[in-house]
Structure formats: C-alpha cells, structure tokens
Design a protein around this motif. Structure first.
Motif, short mmCIF file in Angstrom:
data_model
loop_
_atom_site.label_atom_id
_atom_site.label_comp_id
_atom_site.label_asym_id
_atom_site.label_seq_id
_atom_site.Cartn_x
_atom_site.Cartn_y
_atom_site.Cartn_z
N THR A 168 0.80 -1.23 0.00
CA THR A 168 0.00 0.00 0.00
C THR A 168 0.83 1.27 0.00
N SER A 169 2.15 1.16 -0.01
CA SER A 169 2.97 2.36 0.17
C SER A 169 2.92 3.31 -1.02
N ALA A 170 2.50 2.83 -2.19
CA ALA A 170 2.43 3.70 -3.36
C ALA A 170 1.01 4.24 -3.59
N LEU A 171 0.12 4.02 -2.63
CA LEU A 171 -1.28 4.37 -2.80
C LEU A 171 -1.70 5.52 -1.89
N ASP A 172 -2.74 6.24 -2.29
CA ASP A 172 -3.25 7.32 -1.46
C ASP A 172 -4.02 6.73 -0.28
N PRO A 173 -4.30 7.53 0.77
CA PRO A 173 -4.91 7.00 1.98
C PRO A 173 -6.24 6.29 1.77
N GLU A 174 -7.12 6.85 0.93
CA GLU A 174 -8.42 6.22 0.72
C GLU A 174 -8.27 4.87 0.02
#
Length: 336
Positions: A168-174
């Motif tokens: 998930t490190s390359a993804l936005d919070p939502e």
C-alpha cells in the motif's frame, strides 16, 4: 504456519558485506495477519523475500505449512511456492496483457489448461471486485485497481500463505484503506495466513493480529498486539498510540494510562478527581480499534503531593490499567 528460525542473510563479499538479517526468528500462526514494521534499510524486504526463498538465507531455516523450504531442491521448491502468493509494491503487471491475462499468467506458469485458467481468473476477479475490468489493460486502471489485479494474481494458485511487500505504500490513503479491507476479507473468507511488511503503523493498526519491529536486521520486539498494548515499555505499543512530547511548563506528575478491551469505557478521570481531589489535566489522548477491540492511551498531568499521586497510581493499577510515568525529556515513557 510460517516459521523463520535463526535466519541470517548478508550481501556483498567476505571483505565488504552488509548483514541484512541477523539471527531473525519469527512464528506466524495459521490464519493470522502478521505485520513486520521498520524503517527503510531495516531488513523488511529481505526478510519477506526469504520466506519464499527469492532470497536464500545464509543460515537458518524457513518452514511454511509444515515444509522446510530451505531443505528442498529446485523442483520441490517450485511446487512449494505455488502455495505462497506474493503482492508487490509496484504491481509488476504485464502492460501487453489484459487484466484477465495477467491473472491467468500465474496459472500458465504452473501448467493449468486454458479452460480452467479462465474459470479461476473469473472467480478471483469477482472476489477483488474487478470482474468488469477483465478485458481492460493496466494502462487503463488506477493504482488501486492495479494492486487489486496484483492481489488477484497472487491468489490464482490457491495459496495458503500470502506475502505482502509494502503493498500500500504507493497508494493514497483512501485507496490504502480499500486494499487493507480487501486483505482482511481475503484473510477471513479464504482462511489465508498473511505476512506483510510496512513502514506505516496505520497499516498495523488497521488489520494486524500480531507485529514485529525490525531494526538493523534484528527483531527488536514482537508479539500479539493485544498483549503488547499491556506490556510496560513496549515500543510498538507506544507507536500505535503516539502522544508526542510532554508540553513545556508542566509541573505535576505526568502519566500515560493504557487501556484495552473492557477497560476502555472506565470513567478513570472522573474517578481520580472525585476520590483523590486531584485537578486532572488531560495532555493528550488517542483511541483505536486494535485486533478487533478498542484500546488507547491517555496522558494526564496530576498535581498534588507524592503520597496522593502514588495512591492514585496504585489504585489505577489495581484496576488492571497499565500506568507509566513520563518526563518532559521522553516521549515513550518509563514503567514506574
């Protein structure tokens, strides 16, 4: 389910080498979601890559679902890897293949025939919520959709273990929240054991049952989250409930009270004020749902005589609360 037993791994030459893992041992129970958290360079990625022997350790043993992988030959290891799915940070999708084709690829590699491949890919795409994207190409997808395809591909061979390398490190919070919800669903519905690495404590809070802190290639702390919460001096617990620095100018005794489970709804502050005539000041508070139950930490300033404060702290501890004293020069506190 996953046993990492005294594993060490170095890179480089004998004259100049880096010790990435230094005598690491971990036990991940069947059906657990286990998080390994640490900063960049701590050894997280090397650790997770040793589980399926993408990195073969210099010493130690790796056992997954009862099979000691470090003792297997090349052919048997290829077969054993079919039971271990892996999700990568950067998706690793083939741009020339459709979504369906990317999911089928994992089955092609192990020799599954075309009809069965198509059927299985359809099942998994429905599970990850992307049945309507089967004929799309990666360039037409959002980052979250690409990661869902990566997850679908990792599930194609019906693994019993799922490894997540900073998924998930390359993804936005939502989008991160939606991917974590998907991982929880997969864990629950398919009974998968999940081992994930991350540098984000929010990921650990959201889905993990257990966690380990890795620093400099060594495990600094590990355990079930519900047990760590009540462990005096636990660094992981303090990272789960950060309260920051003690404000300048405090003159009373500063304490952190950690609570979990049935203790979360106790009227602690009102009781202290009433029974000990203390004018309690709230300096900070945080509450989270950890491993399915409410837990949190409250920081209080207690004015008064040493005898009164000592009696109040003793009373809190008799109630089963973890109480730690904090000084203005420390943020983590010290068990008293």
């Amino acid at each position: 389910m996953i046993s990492i037993d005294h594993v060490s791994k170095s890179f480089g030459t004998a004259a100049s080498h880096t010790l990435a893992l230094d005598d690491v041992s971990l036990e991940v129970g069947r059906g657990e979601i286990y998080g390994v958290v640490g900063q960049s360079g701590a050894g997280k990625s090397t650790l997770i890559r040793t589980v399926n022997l993408l990195e073969r350790p210099d010493s130690g043993r790796i056992t997954v679902d009862g099979r000691e992988l470090t003792s297997l030959g090349a052919k048997d290891l290829r077969i054993a890897r079919q039971g271990i799915g892996m999700i990568f940070q950067h998706f690793n999708l083939l741009s020339s293949r459709t979504v369906q084709g990317n999911v089928e690829l994992a089955l092609e590699v192990v020799g599954v025939d075309g009809k069965e491949r198509r059927s299985r890919a359809g099942e998994i795409l429905e599970l990850v919520g992307l049945s309507d994207k089967a004929n799309a190409y990666p360039a037409q997808l959002s980052g979250g959709q690409k990661q869902r395809i990566g997850i679908a591909r990792s599930l194609a061979t019906r693994p019993s273990v799922l490894l997540s390398d900073e998924a998930t490190s390359a993804l936005d919070p939502e989008t991160t929240r939606s991917i974590l919800d998907l991982l929880k669903t997969i864990n629950r519905e398919l009974g998968l054991t999940v081992l994930l690495i991350t540098h984000e404590m929010d990921v650990v809070k959201a889905i993990c049952d257990s966690a380990a802190l890795i620093e400099g290639g060594r495990i600094a702390e590990q355990g079930k989250l519900v047990e760590l919460i009540s462990k005096p001096g636990s660094r992981l617990a303090h990272e789960l409930f950060p309260l920051g620095e003690v404000p300048a100018g405090t003159t009373g005794t500063v304490i952190d009270i950690t609570f979990s489970g049935g203790l979360a709804d106790r009227p602690v502050i009102a009781q202290l004020a009433r029974e000990y005539a203390i004018d309690v000041s709230i300096l900070g508070a945080t509450i989270e749902t950890i491993a399915g139950s409410q837990a949190g930490r409250t920081r209080l300033e207690l004015p008064g005589s040493p005898e009164t404060i000592a009696a109040a702290i003793a009373d809190l501890r008799r109630q089963g609360l973890l109480v730690e004293t904090v000084t203005p020069t420390t943020t983590a506190g010290a068990a008293a």
